[in-house]
Design a protein around this motif. Structure first.
Motif, PDB file in Angstrom:
ATOM      1  N   VAL B 341      12.847 -11.220   4.338  1.00 18.32           N
ATOM      2  CA  VAL B 341      14.076 -11.095   5.035  1.00 18.32           C
ATOM      3  C   VAL B 341      14.343 -12.626   5.658  1.00 18.32           C
ATOM      4  CG1 VAL B 341      15.515 -10.053   6.932  1.00 18.32           C
ATOM      5  CG2 VAL B 341      13.846  -8.463   5.232  1.00 18.32           C
ATOM      6  N   ASN B 342      13.399 -12.872   6.583  1.00 17.03           N
ATOM      7  CA  ASN B 342      13.603 -14.005   7.082  1.00 17.03           C
ATOM      8  C   ASN B 342      12.178 -14.732   7.370  1.00 17.03           C
ATOM      9  OD1 ASN B 342      12.501 -12.538   9.204  1.00 17.03           O
ATOM     10  ND2 ASN B 342      14.505 -12.030  10.322  1.00 17.03           N
ATOM     11  N   ASP B 343      11.907 -15.643   8.158  1.00 21.60           N
ATOM     12  CA  ASP B 343      10.997 -16.255   8.302  1.00 21.60           C
ATOM     13  C   ASP B 343       9.753 -15.460   8.842  1.00 21.60           C
ATOM     14  OD1 ASP B 343      11.951 -18.625   7.073  1.00 21.60           O
ATOM     15  OD2 ASP B 343      12.399 -19.493   8.746  1.00 21.60           O
ATOM     16  N   LEU B 344      10.159 -14.418   9.548  1.00 22.60           N
ATOM     17  CA  LEU B 344       9.268 -13.666  10.256  1.00 22.60           C
ATOM     18  C   LEU B 344       8.710 -12.322   9.467  1.00 22.60           C
ATOM     19  CD1 LEU B 344      10.965 -14.227  13.805  1.00 22.60           C
ATOM     20  CD2 LEU B 344       8.943 -15.368  12.961  1.00 22.60           C
ATOM     21  N   SER B 345       9.645 -11.914   8.804  1.00 24.69           N
ATOM     22  CA  SER B 345       9.190 -10.608   8.299  1.00 24.69           C
ATOM     23  C   SER B 345       9.627 -10.267   6.806  1.00 24.69           C
ATOM     24  CB  SER B 345       9.800  -9.523   9.149  1.00 24.69           C
ATOM     25  OG  SER B 345      11.304  -9.821   9.464  1.00 24.69           O
ATOM     26  N   PHE B 346       9.117  -9.448   6.178  1.00 25.02           N
ATOM     27  CA  PHE B 346       9.388  -8.799   5.002  1.00 25.02           C
ATOM     28  C   PHE B 346       9.558  -7.335   5.001  1.00 25.02           C
ATOM     29  CE2 PHE B 346       5.590  -7.194   3.050  1.00 25.02           C
ATOM     30  CZ  PHE B 346       4.602  -8.143   3.801  1.00 25.02           C
ATOM     31  N   GLY B 349      10.669  -1.169   0.482  1.00 18.43           N
ATOM     32  CA  GLY B 349      11.311   0.402   0.513  1.00 18.43           C
ATOM     33  C   GLY B 349      10.832   1.170  -0.672  1.00 18.43           C
ATOM     34  N   SER B 350      10.478   2.336  -0.448  1.00 21.68           N
ATOM     35  CA  SER B 350       9.717   3.227  -1.305  1.00 21.68           C
ATOM     36  C   SER B 350      10.655   4.309  -1.968  1.00 21.68           C
ATOM     37  CB  SER B 350       8.466   4.030  -0.554  1.00 21.68           C
ATOM     38  OG  SER B 350       9.078   5.010   0.138  1.00 21.68           O
ATOM     39  N   HIS B 351       9.955   4.954  -2.586  1.00 15.94           N
ATOM     40  CA  HIS B 351      10.733   5.981  -3.404  1.00 15.94           C
ATOM     41  C   HIS B 351      11.389   7.165  -2.654  1.00 15.94           C
ATOM     42  CE1 HIS B 351      11.902   7.970  -6.924  1.00 15.94           C
ATOM     43  NE2 HIS B 351      11.282   9.066  -6.803  1.00 15.94           N
ATOM     44  N   VAL B 352      10.608   7.428  -1.472  1.00 15.58           N
ATOM     45  CA  VAL B 352      10.874   8.469  -0.602  1.00 15.58           C
ATOM     46  C   VAL B 352      11.439   7.897   0.595  1.00 15.58           C
ATOM     47  CG1 VAL B 352       9.427  10.263  -1.493  1.00 15.58           C
ATOM     48  CG2 VAL B 352       8.718   8.631   0.264  1.00 15.58           C
ATOM     49  N   GLY B 353      12.215   6.869   0.574  1.00 20.68           N
ATOM     50  CA  GLY B 353      13.117   6.351   1.513  1.00 20.68           C
ATOM     51  C   GLY B 353      12.448   5.936   2.521  1.00 20.68           C
ATOM     52  N   GLU B 354      11.183   5.349   2.398  1.00 21.23           N
ATOM     53  CA  GLU B 354      10.595   4.834   3.741  1.00 21.23           C
ATOM     54  C   GLU B 354      11.067   3.298   3.849  1.00 21.23           C
ATOM     55  OE1 GLU B 354       6.603   6.809   3.452  1.00 21.23           O
ATOM     56  OE2 GLU B 354       6.974   6.027   1.483  1.00 21.23           O
ATOM     57  N   LEU B 355      11.279   2.684   4.800  1.00 20.32           N
ATOM     58  CA  LEU B 355      11.822   1.260   4.912  1.00 20.32           C
ATOM     59  C   LEU B 355      10.863   0.731   5.900  1.00 20.32           C
ATOM     60  CD1 LEU B 355      15.041  -0.207   4.992  1.00 20.32           C
ATOM     61  CD2 LEU B 355      13.564  -0.907   6.679  1.00 20.32           C
ATOM     62  N   ILE B 356       9.995  -0.083   5.469  1.00 18.74           N
ATOM     63  CA  ILE B 356       9.132  -0.685   6.571  1.00 18.74           C
ATOM     64  C   ILE B 356       9.309  -2.164   6.734  1.00 18.74           C
ATOM     65  CG2 ILE B 356       6.513  -1.161   7.017  1.00 18.74           C
ATOM     66  CD1 ILE B 356       6.030   1.449   5.551  1.00 18.74           C
ATOM     67  N   VAL B 357       9.266  -2.527   7.884  1.00 15.11           N
ATOM     68  CA  VAL B 357       9.512  -4.089   8.247  1.00 15.11           C
ATOM     69  C   VAL B 357       8.125  -4.548   8.581  1.00 15.11           C
ATOM     70  CG1 VAL B 357      10.748  -5.782   9.496  1.00 15.11           C
ATOM     71  CG2 VAL B 357      11.732  -3.763   8.995  1.00 15.11           C
ATOM     72  N   TRP B 358       7.700  -5.762   7.947  1.00 19.23           N
ATOM     73  CA  TRP B 358       6.335  -6.232   7.861  1.00 19.23           C
ATOM     74  C   TRP B 358       6.483  -7.488   8.754  1.00 19.23           C
ATOM     75  CZ3 TRP B 358       2.670  -2.799   6.515  1.00 19.23           C
ATOM     76  CH2 TRP B 358       2.809  -1.892   5.713  1.00 19.23           C
ATOM     77  N   ASP B 359       5.416  -7.822   9.365  1.00 20.06           N
ATOM     78  CA  ASP B 359       5.325  -9.200   9.722  1.00 20.06           C
ATOM     79  C   ASP B 359       4.695 -10.039   8.782  1.00 20.06           C
ATOM     80  OD1 ASP B 359       5.318 -10.513  12.974  1.00 20.06           O
ATOM     81  OD2 ASP B 359       3.834 -11.402  11.362  1.00 20.06           O
ATOM     82  N   THR B 364       1.478  -6.705   9.764  1.00 26.26           N
ATOM     83  CA  THR B 364       1.163  -5.464  10.668  1.00 26.26           C
ATOM     84  C   THR B 364       2.857  -4.834  10.601  1.00 26.26           C
ATOM     85  OG1 THR B 364       2.015  -6.775  12.333  1.00 26.26           O
ATOM     86  CG2 THR B 364      -0.463  -6.151  12.103  1.00 26.26           C
ATOM     87  N   VAL B 365       2.944  -3.678  10.692  1.00 25.17           N
ATOM     88  CA  VAL B 365       4.580  -2.999  10.508  1.00 25.17           C
ATOM     89  C   VAL B 365       4.950  -3.278  11.845  1.00 25.17           C
ATOM     90  CG1 VAL B 365       5.415  -0.677  10.703  1.00 25.17           C
ATOM     91  CG2 VAL B 365       3.235  -1.206   9.156  1.00 25.17           C
ATOM     92  N   GLN B 366       6.012  -3.965  11.640  1.00 20.26           N
ATOM     93  CA  GLN B 366       6.957  -4.227  12.977  1.00 20.26           C
ATOM     94  C   GLN B 366       7.978  -2.930  13.274  1.00 20.26           C
ATOM     95  OE1 GLN B 366       9.326  -7.706  11.951  1.00 20.26           O
ATOM     96  NE2 GLN B 366       7.896  -8.948  12.924  1.00 20.26           N
ATOM     97  N   ALA B 367       8.437  -2.419  12.153  1.00 26.30           N
ATOM     98  CA  ALA B 367       9.163  -1.186  12.327  1.00 26.30           C
ATOM     99  C   ALA B 367       9.233  -0.353  11.081  1.00 26.30           C
ATOM    100  CB  ALA B 367      10.663  -1.708  12.627  1.00 26.30           C
ATOM    101  N   CYS B 368       9.584   0.886  11.361  1.00 29.32           N
ATOM    102  CA  CYS B 368       9.524   1.699  10.229  1.00 29.32           C
ATOM    103  C   CYS B 368      10.739   2.711  10.204  1.00 29.32           C
ATOM    104  CB  CYS B 368       8.236   2.396  10.086  1.00 29.32           C
ATOM    105  SG  CYS B 368       8.162   3.745   8.683  1.00 29.32           S
ATOM    106  N   VAL B 403      19.167  -5.520   7.602  1.00 32.42           N
ATOM    107  CA  VAL B 403      18.943  -5.265   6.356  1.00 32.42           C
ATOM    108  C   VAL B 403      19.849  -4.222   5.670  1.00 32.42           C
ATOM    109  CG1 VAL B 403      17.112  -4.367   4.905  1.00 32.42           C
ATOM    110  CG2 VAL B 403      16.290  -5.899   6.684  1.00 32.42           C
ATOM    111  N   PHE B 404      20.354  -4.670   4.458  1.00 34.65           N
ATOM    112  CA  PHE B 404      21.008  -3.727   3.838  1.00 34.65           C
ATOM    113  C   PHE B 404      20.399  -2.777   2.686  1.00 34.65           C
ATOM    114  CE2 PHE B 404      23.689  -7.106   5.405  1.00 34.65           C
ATOM    115  CZ  PHE B 404      24.716  -6.521   6.150  1.00 34.65           C
TER     116      PHE B 404
END
Lengths: 937, 566
Positions: B341-346, B349-359, B364-368, B403-404
């Motif tokens: 996504v940017n320099d800080l995170s990626f 997304g999974s099949h069951v609709g989990e969106l996880i933002v990683w550092d 580590t998980v930044q947001a879920c 993130v769209f």
């Protein structure tokens, strides 16, 4: 687009001036000449004489050394065409005018017979007794068994209309030259083959004789020769001589000078093509024949025969037929060419002229003409020909620049130049130019008028006087009226060259000319020059002297050049002529006699039988609501100008109101109603030839039918305007219906409104039954779609609704239309449901002329520099856009949705212009996001 | 024309249904109980192995659409045929229906739906469509001109931009076609693969490199990777030493190497020398691969994200090496999408609709965000089961703050700062959204299996309208796949409303089948590719018209016609 005489009327009408902006005057080269004989008080389609044949045909005759002149075949090969016309007599006539048929044989200085490669001679002759005028094309073919090895033939285009022959002389000559060249090529081939056979025979004979002599020698060692032996030796010697002669002939025929093809003739290019074509055909069909010379050598099948010493030339011997003389292949090709000619020149002269001018004009407009025209290849060919074979050298012609640029005046001049009364044609042209520079133009015209024509003309004068024993005259007028000679001299006075110079030039020209073009007319009857013909002359001269450029004068003068027979009807009708012209054009524009032969037989027959007289005609005219004086005019005593202007079937009310059934079997209907009106049902069915040739008239019939159905559509459906707008603006119109015939009919009708992408494809799909796809909308702009009753149609309907933004849907079964709103003014004029136009082809022409106008608007819009390019770097796109919008609105007078039509056409023009060099570019699908509305009846 | 009620069946052929013999029997008995369907059913057939059975179901052969999207060899009947005890093959296209039959079919479709993995059968409610629609008047839609490009003979799945005016397309027919985006001209056709292409990527030329030509790398199901020169169409090199299909390719521009991800991960240099590779990772293979800083790459393998570190040759060792650094196990289902996504995170997304933002630095998980589905399914009258596909995250796009995500049929905008969904469009399309992209002017384009492309604009909401709470209605049918979200606690949304909204400003209708991907050119418009074998070039009509005029006058000037005086 401008393809019928009635357009002449349109150019004169005032109501077309009511444009929101002022139209500049039409450039001279675009103006369509009035029909030159319109002032005759007859409509242009009246017949000129009581010819005994129903329509033009081509006659091939031979001067047989056994039986004299005899007709061989006619094209079309139908006894109905020439009717009671005496072919034998006419063959005699046409064969007797060949001055050039040079004898082939032993020329004084040569030991061996020499073949003379004679050029064809082209002669125009008339026989007023028979009411026939003919373009005669003489040619000689070689036949080993014939006297002097030559067989004179001629092909004649026979027409009742003298002017047709005269004015179409150039075209006729070109076309017939092709046919002749084809025949001659085949003949040379056949002749060479024949010679080879003969040589083999001779060779064989020589061997046989030789052995016989040897045997005799051996048997006879007495030291002296018996008379028998001497006879044999003589025989041998003659065979030897014969061999040498024949070898020489073979050499000559093989060395047929190719420069002959290239030089001297008018249409060398075409000829060569024709020349090459059969060769190629022969090559492909039979590789053995690739070289002419190998033709018979390669065939082992031929066994030589012994040749008797006696001459083979006997009168009881059957002469070769034309087909044998030429290769069968070439013969059939010639026949095809001849029927092409017959087809090409079918119809009225006026029609031929206008369509020629029309095509020439269209050809010029290469930027826009692809949009709504269906240019057939034939027309291209015709125009090409006119361009490639300019009959006159152009260098010292003041108008040469404009003439070179546009072929129209050339057409006129070439037409005029082959008229015998040359000067009158010129003056007619000047009236077309019709402005202040009348005199000046006249002079330039006359001086620019090519020497050759004048010379030929003058040459003719001499000819006429020389051979006047046979009362061959130039139009039969010179002798009878001194007035003409006066006008003649007057005309020649205007020519800067002195007649003397001209004459001497003429002689020299004559000697170097290999193909003489002569215009003759045999006019034995003196009664044919009527008094009023004479009477009309002074006025003509007056007109010329006072050079009143107004149209009435023009017509007066034109009267003088018209054929005598027509003049009978002219009396007192001069004042009415303009209106007559107009009305006859408007009403009669549709007339089938233009392109369709069928009406001709009707007239002929009615003339003969006297069935159709003026009362029914008057009735018809009243029916149509035309001025009464017109009816009176047409009721003039001339027996010919009867029903021409009004194709009878068009007037049949049932036909006009008829529904779908009519056009399904329109042809049959037409013929039926025709026969009904003309009351000669039995003989009016002479339309089979035209159906055999779908190229020419059928497309006109197609146009007519399309026009008629379009007219019906406009009357029947109140929502015709938005539908037509859809077509014009490039939104695909889907015609949905169950009945294929109805859908096809309507699609054909509406296709006249569909702009083309390019010359090759017409974006119309008449009938589809599978669901539509996005590609279809890109490719087609008008689609006939099948509505299936079964649930399977759901898919079709689904795809329609899915792609509804790209389409307008005309549902024929429910009589609904779903399409965007239209509020412009263009389409109402194009498709007025209260229009007075009643005929299909009239309407077609109306549409075409409106669309031409539209095209010119689109052209202006596309190529106006300042509209599309920013004036300076800082100019924003909005400014450019607003400039475009104001141009469209104010300068082109477009309102609301009309703008989109012109914009769409402009896009097509741009794409087309770009494509010309870039090869294939895909058509893009343009669309708008506009709401659609549902229209119901 | 009245809208035809429709039942949409599988778009893709050979899609499988998971069904036991028992389930199949259940469908059979349900179907048989409905007279409207009964006529169209075949008899129950037990196969000889007693393990499978079949019956055929014909939903009115006559109602099949002949043509659109239907391929040759399609059967006249809908076969529900358990090939293996656990699989039902479905072979069909769109079906259109009305009347009483429809009800029966609907029930059947629900039955079938409930047990399949992918939403092959979908029922569009006849009376009330939750799908946002836009009328024919689309003033903001700039695309008023289209050009259909035809070269492929099978589904076109990939589009890749080569430069300002060229792009390449590739798909199941194994060929790569290079096009001119301005004129739609077909420039090159690259054929070399024998099977469908699974990945394509461009390899930009190095500044220092003598070879200036741009390269394209294609991976195919024939287990090869081919390097093409896209200026000449020449096949530069071909690698065929793979053990499995390469499913993803990535290029590490910095190191001038590229990685191929199949059942293992390989590192190659520009000359196609194998530098190093990992051990066998999984049979399903690497599904996504991205580069993150510190010479690391993230590979999505099944439910796991694996971080690899690439060791470039140094003075100490001349060997390249790739080391597994960490496995991230936070996803509960297969990971479908993975982006930087940017320099800080990626984001993954999974099949069951989990969106996880990683550092990116410490992984580590930044947001879920796991509750997309809770915003779905409000009061639809027909309560189908909550299909996992409705919440599977197919694709991401991003800008600086958002993130769209293409989640099922919907679109979601997830704000990275606020760590919450700021806008959503639950049923943006009729069917799964396959690809989305963001335009500079806060616009978003999405394409979907339903064959349409839609243009959205992200707008601040003026008025906050209350949205009904989700009613969580899962697992209506007791059999079939047990959905993951059933075990999830149904979280209440923190806020009922979202601050922004996605407004539909236009749609592009052209393809007759699923739109797989699209490509946006700044100057030349939009290119879409589809399962109907076509590529469509969408253009701004006004702009094109202006360009054509310019060209016209250019050409006039070239021809010297411009200054001709008459």
């Amino acid at each position: 687009m401008i393809s019928a005489p009635d357009v002449v009327a349109f150019t004169k009408e005032d109501e077309y001036e009511e444009e929101p902006y002022n139209e500049p005057a039409l450039p001279e080269e675009y103006s369509v000449p009035l029909f030159p004989f319109a002032s005759q008080g007859t409509n242009p389609w009246s017949k000129l004489s009581g010819a005994k044949f129903s329509r033009d045909f081509i006659l091939i005759s031979e001067f047989s050394e056994q039986v004299g002149p005899q007709p061989l075949l006619t094209i079309p090969n139908d006894t109905k065409v020439f009717g009671t016309f005496d072919l034998n007599y006419f063959s005699l006539r046409i064969m007797s005018v060949d001055y050039q048929a040079s004898f082939v044989g032993h020329p004084p200085g040569s030991a061996y017979p020499k073949l003379n490669f004679v050029e064809d001679s082209k002669v125009v002759l008339g026989d007023s007794k028979e009411g026939a005028f003919a373009y005669v094309h003489h040619l000689t073919l070689y036949d080993l068994e014939a006297r002097g090895f030559v067989r004179p033939f001629c092909m004649a285009y026979i027409s009742a209309d003298q002017h047709k022959i005269m004015q179409q002389f150039q075209e006729l000559s070109t076309e017939f030259s092709k046919a002749s060249e084809c025949l001659k090529t085949g003949n040379r081939k056949a002749f060479a083959g024949e010679l080879e056979k003969k040589l083999k025979d001779l060779d064989y004979t020589r061997t046989v004789l030789h052995t016989e002599t040897e045997i005799q020698k051996k048997a006879n060692d007495k030291g002296f020769y018996s008379s028998q032996a001497i006879e044999k030796a003589n025989e041998l010697a003659s065979v030897e001589k014969s061999i040498i002669e024949h070898q020489d002939l073979l050499k000559q025929i093989r060395s047929y000078p190719h420069r002959k093809l290239k030089g001297s003739d008018l249409c060398s290019g075409e000829m060569e093509r024709i020349q090459d074509q059969p060769d190629q055909a022969a090559t492909t069909s039979n590789p053995d024949e690739s070289a002419d010379t190998d033709l018979f050598i390669c065939r082992p099948s031929y066994t030589p025969k012994l040749i008797k010493a006696k001459s083979t030339k006997c009168f009881d011997k059957k002469l070769k037929t034309l087909e044998e003389l030429c290769d069968t292949e070439y013969f059939t090709q010639t026949l095809a060419q001849l029927s092409h000619i017959e087809h090409m020149f079918r119809g009225d002269l006026c029609y031929l002229l206008t369509s020629q001018i029309d095509r020439a004009l269209l050809k010029q407009q290469h930027v826009t003409n692809f949009l709504f025209e269906d240019l057939v290849e034939v027309s291209d060919r015709v125009v090409d020909k006119q361009k490639s074979a300019p009959p006159q050298p152009c260098q010292d012609r003041p108008l040469s620049r404009s003439l070179e640029e546009c072929p129209i005046p050339q057409v006129l001049i070439s037409i005029g130049s082959y008229k015998s009364s040359v000067e009158s044609v010129l003056i007619k042209m000047e009236q077309e130019l019709g402005d202040q520079e009348y005199k000046e133009v006249e002079v330039t015209e006359l001086s620019s008028f090519d020497a050759q024509e004048n010379l030929d003309y003058l040459d003719l004068d001499m000819k006429g006087s020389i051979s006047s024993g046979e009362s061959i005259e130039v139009l039969g007028t010179e002798k009878s009226t001194s007035v003409l000679s006066k006008s003649d001299s007057q005309a020649s006075l205007t020519v800067p060259l002195s007649p003397q110079v001209v004459r001497s030039k003429a002689v020299s020209y004559r000697t170097i000319s290999e193909d003489s073009i002569e215009v003759l007319s045999t006019c034995p009857s003196e009664a044919l020059i009527p008094d009023d013909f004479k009477a009309s002359y002074p006025s003509a001269i007056n007109e010329e002297e006072s050079y009143a450029g107004d149209s009435e004068g023009a017509i007066h003068f034109q009267a003088s050049i018209s054929p005598p027979v027509l003049d009978e009807a002219e009396e007192g009708s001069l004042e009415n002529t303009p209106s007559q012209t107009d009305s006859s054009c408007c009403i009669g524009k549709e007339s089938d006699s233009l392109g369709l032969p069928p009406s001709t037989p009707v007239h002929t027959l009615s003339d003969e039988d006297g069935v159709v007289s003026s009362p029914p005609q008057r009735y018809r005219q009243k029916d149509q609501g035309f001025p009464v004086d017109l009816a009176v005019e047409n009721a003039h005593p001339s027996q010919d100008n009867t029903s021409e202007g009004f194709p009878a079937y068009e007037l049949d009310p049932s036909h006009l109101l008829a529904s779908r059934d009519v056009s399904k079997s329109s042809l049959d209907n037409y013929s039926d109603t025709t026969s009904y009106v003309s009351s000669v049902a039995s003989t009016s069915s002479d339309r089979t030839p035209s159906s055999a040739h779908p190229a020419g008239p059928s497309s006109e019939r197609h146009q007519k039918r399309a026009g008629q159905n379009a007219l019906k559509f406009i009357r029947q459906y109140p929502f015709a305007h938005p539908a037509i707008y859809s077509l014009l603006s490039g939104r695909t119109l889907v015609v949905l219906g169950e009945d294929e015939a109805i859908v096809r009919k309507l699609v054909t009708a509406l296709s006249i409104f569909v702009p083309n992408y390019s010359r090759s494809v017409k974006p119309v799909k008449h009938w589809v039954s599978s669901p539509l796809h996005i590609m279809d909308f890109q490719k087609w702009k008008l689609i006939g779609l099948q509505r299936v009753a079964s649930p399977a149609s759901a898919g079709t309907l689904h795809s329609l609704s899915r792609y509804s933004r790209y389409t307008s849907i005309l549902d024929l079964d429910n009589k609904t239309l779903r399409c965007p709103l239209y509020r412009g003014t263009l389409v109402p004029r194009l498709a007025d449901h209260r229009t007075q136009i009643k005929r299909g082809s009239t309407y077609y022409l109306h549409v075409q002329s409106m669309l031409t106008q539209l095209c010119s608007k689109a052209f202006l819009y596309t190529f106006c520099h300042h509209l599309h390019l920013p004036a300076h770097d800082k100019e924003t796109e909005e400014l450019v856009a607003s400039r475009q919008a104001s141009f469209l609105r104010l300068n082109l007078g477009l309102v609301n949705e009309d703008v989109k039509v012109v914009q769409y056409l402009a896009e097509l023009l741009k794409l087309h212009y770009m494509q010309e060099s870039h090869g294939t570019s895909h058509p893009t699908l343009r669309f708008d996001y506009v709401p659609s509305f549902l229209y119901k009846i | 024309m009245a809208p035809v009620p429709r039942v949409k069946l599988a778009r893709q052929l050979d899609s499988s249904l998971e069904a036991s013999v028992g389930q199949c029997q259940h469908i059979y008995s349900v179907a048989k109980a409905m007279p409207s369907v009964y006529d169209h059913m075949g008899e129950w057939k037990e196969h000889s192995d007693r393990q499978s059975s079949s019956f055929w179901l014909q939903i009115s052969a006559a109602s099949r659409t002949p043509g659109a999207g239907v391929r040759a060899g399609e059967k006249q009947q809908l076969d529900v045929l358990p090939m293996r005890p656990s699989e039902v093959f479905l072979d069909s296209a769109d079906l259109w229906h009305s009347g009483p039959e429809r009800e029966g079919i609907r029930v059947l479709c629900s039955l079938l739906n409930s047990m399949r993995r992918h939403p092959l059968l979908e029922l569009e409610p006849n009376n009330k469509s939750p799908l946002q629609t836009i009328g024919e008047e689309q003033t903001q839609n700039p695309y008023t001109e289209l050009l259909v490009l035809r070269a492929h003979r099978d589904i076109v799945r990939f589009l890749v931009q080569l430069d300002d005016c060229r792009f390449a397309s590739a798909g199941d027919d194994g060929i790569v076609v290079v096009w001119n985006a301005q004129t739609g001209e077909k420039l090159l056709e690259l054929s070399g693969h024998t099977q469908k292409i699974t990945a394509i990527i461009t390899f930009p030329p190095l500044e220092a490199c003598e070879e200036k030509n741009q390269l394209i790398l294609t991976a195919s199901a024939d287990k090869t990777v081919i390097v093409w020169d896209c200026d000449t169409g020449r096949q530069v090199r071909k690698v065929s030493c793979f053990h499995s299909t390469v499913k993803c390719l990535t290029i590490l521009q910095r190191l001038d190497v590229w990685l191929s991800g199949g059942s293992d991960l390989c590192v190659w240099n520009r000359r196609l020398d194998l530098l190093c590779k990992t051990s066998h990772l999984s049979d399903t293979g690497v599904s996504a691969l991205i580069e993150i800083p510190k010479n690391c790459v993230v590979a999505a393998v099944g439910k796991e994200l694996i971080i690899f570190k690439l060791v470039a040759p140094t003075e100490g060792s001349l060997e390249w090496n790739i080391l597994e650094v960490k496995r991230l196990l936070d996803h509960q289902d297969n990971i479908l999408s993975l982006v930087n996504v940017n320099d800080l995170s990626f984001v993954s997304g999974s099949h069951v609709g989990e969106l996880i933002v990683w550092d990116v630095s410490d992984w580590t998980v930044q947001a879920c965000e796991r509750n997309f589905w809770t915003q779905l399914d409000t009061q639809q009258e027909i309560k189908l089961c909550q299909k996992p596909n409705d919440i599977s995250i197919h694709h991401f796009t991003w800008d600086e703050e958002n993130v769209f995500a293409a989640v099922g049929r919907g679109l979601y905008v997830y704000n990275l700062q606020m760590k919450r969904v700021i806008a959503c469009q639950k049923t943006a399309h009729d069917s799964s959204v396959l690809h989305i992209a963001r335009l500079p002017n806060r616009q978003l384009i999405s394409c979907s299996e339903d064959g349409s492309v839609r243009i959205w604009e992200l707008r601040e909401k003026q008025q906050l309208a209350a949205e009904p709470l989700p009613t969580g209605f899962f697992n209506m049918w007791g059999f079939g796949r047990v959905n993951k979200q059933a075990s999830q606690p149904v979280k209440k949304q923190q806020e009922n409303t979202t601050p922004c909204s996605l407004e539909l400003i236009g749609d592009l209708i052209g393809h007759s089948s699923s739109v797989e991907m699209f490509l946006h050119f700044e100057d030349h418009g939009l290119v879409t590719c589809s399962a109907d074998h076509l590529i469509i070039l969408w253009k701004n009509g006004e702009r094109e018209s202006g360009l054509r005029s310019l060209k016209l006058f250019q050409k006039l000037e070239e021809n010297g016609d411009l200054y001709l005086t008459v």
